[in-house]
Scaffold this active site. Structure first.
Site, PDB file in Angstrom:
ATOM      1  CG  HIS A  23      68.111  24.742  -4.584  1.00 39.83           C
ATOM      2  ND1 HIS A  23      68.916  23.621  -4.542  1.00 39.83           N
ATOM      3  CD2 HIS A  23      67.848  24.984  -5.890  1.00 39.83           C
ATOM      4  CE1 HIS A  23      69.126  23.188  -5.779  1.00 39.83           C
ATOM      5  NE2 HIS A  23      68.496  24.002  -6.608  1.00 39.83           N
ATOM      6  CG  HIS A  37      63.340  22.900  -1.001  1.00 36.71           C
ATOM      7  ND1 HIS A  37      63.582  24.251  -1.084  1.00 36.71           N
ATOM      8  CD2 HIS A  37      64.346  22.295  -1.687  1.00 36.71           C
ATOM      9  CE1 HIS A  37      64.688  24.455  -1.785  1.00 36.71           C
ATOM     10  NE2 HIS A  37      65.172  23.287  -2.150  1.00 36.71           N
ATOM     11  CG  ASP A  81      72.678  22.290  -3.502  1.00 36.19           C
ATOM     12  OD1 ASP A  81      73.096  22.967  -2.548  1.00 36.19           O
ATOM     13  OD2 ASP A  81      71.482  21.960  -3.622  1.00 36.19           O
ATOM     14  CG  ASP A 115      70.688  23.510  -0.457  1.00 39.35           C
ATOM     15  OD1 ASP A 115      70.895  22.306  -0.267  1.00 39.35           O
ATOM     16  OD2 ASP A 115      70.169  23.963  -1.510  1.00 39.35           O
TER      17      ASP A 115
END
Length: 343
Positions: free
Chosen positions: A162, A124, A247, A160
């Site tokens: 996200h 991120h 995740d 991931d």
């Protein structure tokens, strides 16, 4: 035979975002405990080196790097999600260095492949902003290092849950690094729509497929077989980097997916075969998210088994209607740039 290299260090356990924070030191601790109790033949664990200033500056702005250096030894919050403790800056620099070292060892042939077991995660972190639990973008820093070492085409695949907005931003206008992401959508950080495909010279070299919560092993397999792998083969990478967040696991308290450790191992098997087909097996995994201690540690262990040649998994058949719709939208957006998607 050269080993599967595992790069990690006790310093990563000293990055402490605070009580009740999901990105806790126990995440890595549990991974290492499982690898200790169930060792995998063919692996070698080694301590990494820190990234150099030049390696960090290849991705991040002087403003961000100066700001982070100024917080060394301090405890502070950068935003509601992203916190630093006294050891966080040094841990982040070491995580970036581990990611570069993984690339160096694999490209030099001293390791068959490598997994940087690091914290904090990185995908991120944008060139000018730390966010989303991330301080420095390990995948982008590793990809830039690979380019300097002679890789003409670097593939970064991000599984991931996200979307990796920071990695996407780093290579948005470039075609030497192909960024591909399978993620939950809509979801944090809000990026990763199928129409986000790059710009200028990089048009078509960002590949996003966001699927709704509840997607599982078969859905991720369909995304890989019908979108990511065909584009990756057409790209012909010289190195494969995976932003390996776990995740999307069915036990994860943050993500809404139902992927199992078998599903992660199947993706790892497929991309390891891609690396063997096009770049001598040069494959690097970098730890990103994953907040179920059990789901995370079992999934990492499964992927290391694959990397060490001790396990092989294949995609299960079937795809949900929602995932099929998402796949169709991504293929339509990218087909003008990747004719293979029209076949």
């Amino acid at each position: 035979m050269t080993p599967t290299l595992l790069l990690t260090d006790a310093l990563f356990l000293r990055h402490d975002p605070g009580p009740e924070h999901p990105e806790c030191p126990e995440r890595l601790g549990r991974i290492l405990s499982l690898l200790d109790s169930q060792p995998i033949p063919g692996t070698e664990r080694r301590a990494p080196r820190p990234a150099t200033d030049e390696e960090l500056a290849a991705v991040h702005s002087p403003r961000l790097l100066e700001a982070l250096r100024g917080l060394r030894g301090k405890s502070t919050s950068l935003d509601p999600d992203t916190a630093m403790s006294p050891d966080s800056y040094d841990a982040a620099v070491l995580a970036a260095g581990a990611s570069v070292q993984a690339v160096e060892e694999v490209m030099a042939g001293r390791a068959r492949n490598a997994f940087a077991l690091v914290r904090p995660p990185g995908h991120h972190a944008e060139p000018d902003q730390a966010m989303g639990f991330c301080l420095l973008n390990n995948a982008a820093i590793a990809a830039e290092a690979a380019r300097r070492l002679g890789a003409q085409r670097v593939l970064v695949f991000d599984w991931d849950v996200h979307h990796g907005n920071g990695t996407q931003a780093a290579f948005w206008k470039r075609r030497d690094v192909l960024y591909m992401s399978a993620h939950q959508f809509p979801y944090y950080p809000g990026t990763g729509a199928p129409t986000e495909i790059g710009e200028g010279e990089g048009l078509g070299y960002t590949v996003n497929c966001g699927v709704p919560g509840g997607s599982g092993d078969a859905d991720y397999g369909a995304l890989c077989e019908r979108l990511f792998l065909p584009v990756a083969r057409a790209f012909r990478p010289d190195l494969v980097i995976i932003s390996a967040g776990f995740d999307a696991h069915r036990e994860d308290p943050i993500g809404g997916m139902v992927v199992t450790e078998r599903g992660f191992a199947a993706m790892c098997t497929a991309f390891q075969q891609l690396a063997r087909d096009f770049c001598g097996g040069r494959l690097v995994l970098l730890l990103e998210g994953g907040y179920s201690l059990e789901g995370l540690s079992r999934s990492v262990h499964a992927c290391v088994e694959v990397m060490a040649g001790r396990r092989e998994e294949h995609f299960v058949e079937g795809v949900s209607r929602d995932a099929a719709d998402a796949l169709r939208r991504s293929r339509e957006a990218l087909q003008p740039h990747w004719p293979v998607l029209g076949q």
